[in-house]
Scaffold this motif. Sequence first.
Motif, short mmCIF file in Angstrom:
data_model
loop_
_atom_site.label_atom_id
_atom_site.label_comp_id
_atom_site.label_asym_id
_atom_site.label_seq_id
_atom_site.Cartn_x
_atom_site.Cartn_y
_atom_site.Cartn_z
N LEU A 185 -3.48 1.79 -0.92
CA LEU A 185 -3.22 2.48 -2.18
C LEU A 185 -1.81 2.23 -2.67
O LEU A 185 -1.44 2.69 -3.75
CB LEU A 185 -3.46 3.99 -2.02
N GLY A 186 -1.02 1.52 -1.85
CA GLY A 186 0.33 1.16 -2.27
C GLY A 186 1.27 2.35 -2.34
O GLY A 186 0.99 3.45 -1.86
N SER A 187 2.42 2.12 -2.98
CA SER A 187 3.43 3.17 -3.13
C SER A 187 3.07 4.08 -4.29
O SER A 187 2.13 3.83 -5.05
CB SER A 187 4.79 2.52 -3.39
N LYS A 188 3.86 5.13 -4.48
CA LYS A 188 3.63 6.05 -5.59
C LYS A 188 3.75 5.32 -6.92
O LYS A 188 2.97 5.56 -7.85
CB LYS A 188 4.64 7.20 -5.52
N GLU A 189 4.70 4.40 -7.01
CA GLU A 189 4.89 3.62 -8.24
C GLU A 189 3.70 2.69 -8.46
O GLU A 189 3.24 2.52 -9.60
CB GLU A 189 6.19 2.83 -8.17
N ASP A 190 3.20 2.09 -7.38
CA ASP A 190 2.02 1.22 -7.49
C ASP A 190 0.83 2.00 -8.04
O ASP A 190 0.12 1.53 -8.95
CB ASP A 190 1.63 0.64 -6.13
N ARG A 191 0.62 3.20 -7.49
CA ARG A 191 -0.54 3.98 -7.91
C ARG A 191 -0.41 4.45 -9.36
O ARG A 191 -1.40 4.50 -10.09
CB ARG A 191 -0.73 5.19 -6.98
N LEU A 192 0.81 4.79 -9.77
CA LEU A 192 1.01 5.21 -11.15
C LEU A 192 0.73 4.05 -12.10
O LEU A 192 0.05 4.23 -13.13
CB LEU A 192 2.44 5.71 -11.35
N ALA B 2 -2.44 -4.56 -8.23
CA ALA B 2 -1.36 -3.75 -8.78
C ALA B 2 -0.26 -3.46 -7.77
O ALA B 2 0.75 -2.85 -8.12
CB ALA B 2 -1.92 -2.44 -9.32
N LEU B 3 -0.44 -3.90 -6.51
CA LEU B 3 0.55 -3.59 -5.48
C LEU B 3 1.79 -4.47 -5.61
O LEU B 3 1.70 -5.66 -5.91
CB LEU B 3 -0.06 -3.77 -4.09
#
Length: 417
Positions: free
Chosen positions: A166-173, A226-227
């Motif tokens: 799910l990647g980082s918080k920025e990736d998910r946003l 998106a990662l």
Amino acid sequence: MNQLQTLRGMADQLPMGINGWQQLEAIGREHMRRACVAEIRTPLLEATELFARGIGAATDVVGKEMYTFIDRGERSCTLRPEGTAGVVRAAIQNGLLSQGPQKLWYSGAMFRYERPQAGRMRQFHQLGLEFLGFNEPRSDVEAIVIAWDLLMDLGLKELKLELNSLGSKEDRLNYRNQLVNWLEQHQNQLDPDSQERLQTNPLRILDSKNPNTQELLKTAPDLLAALCPESLERFEQVQQGLTALQIPYQLNPRLVRGLDYYGHTAFEITSSALGAQATVCGGGRYNGLVEQLGGAPTACIGWAMGLERLVLLMQNQSSTTAAAPDLYVISQGEKAEAIAINAARELRQKGHRVELDHSGAGFAKQMKRALKSAAPLALLIGEAEASSGQLQLKNLQTNSSELVELHQLLSFFSPTR
């Protein structure tokens, strides 16, 4: 007067079916012991706010499925619907995280007001693992390895590990914005639940069980695309760790954990042995949860297994066997019965499984029960045996018998015999 029944979704665990549960619990406990994971036990009943904050007010679990009530102290209380939030609360409240990273496991009953189905009731049981304070990719690998090896040791077949990041918080946003834009263009093609989630928790739409929605999502934006490079590198290290340990997996870009505190590794272990593919273990990294519940920022990963589903799989695959007594004791007459209970006690104190027949029936009926018990040996004590002190030890497999003194009985169960 009407006969009382269990509530819908609640099930009795009867003696004839309990052996699978005992095997599962014993194997689970042994795997945790080997991995130096410490057991933690938290209350069944918690403040409702714990789950509203920990799981999320917008989720189906909190909004529709929890058993919540106001107690006599005017406090909103909830029977726990999952184990992670309570473990994290306990770690914060009791200062465990100030003592360094924690490897913890739990087992027990959970409650959700869902439609009962095979392997999932309204009171259900989970075995879970939580690594608190571990951020390295190899901790993800270790957590998955413990789950995989445990399931393999249970004798389960047709297992499949599905993996995603799910990647980082920025990736998910960044991905969330892409996904919402795409979903809004196809909103009229979504099922009703997904249309509702579009406003509250759009990532959960990826996990929809609706076949039409799943078909539509095949053309949705790809989460892995998106990662950022750092997230991709971390995910690659997890995959390399699993490959090195020869644990097979397949990537599933639709596998998500739709809560804000989840990130990076997400995984499920499924089995098709029940017919339709069913999840037997689900987990992921949740670096934001400790902070969300009032603690310091802490990296965590964990998983949970549904025990009802595992027991059902074990039964279907004949990986549970009933434990037979080592000895079945038959007696008739007051003096004989006194000798019988004494003999049974001595053997039990030495660690042997002894079934003592209290029916008072004739020898023939007691012998039928002895044969049904699958015990290899039966001890027969009647008036003659009680008077002489020589007891009849019968081999139920060969139908041969021999007389033994009471004080010699223990030697017939020694490791050398």
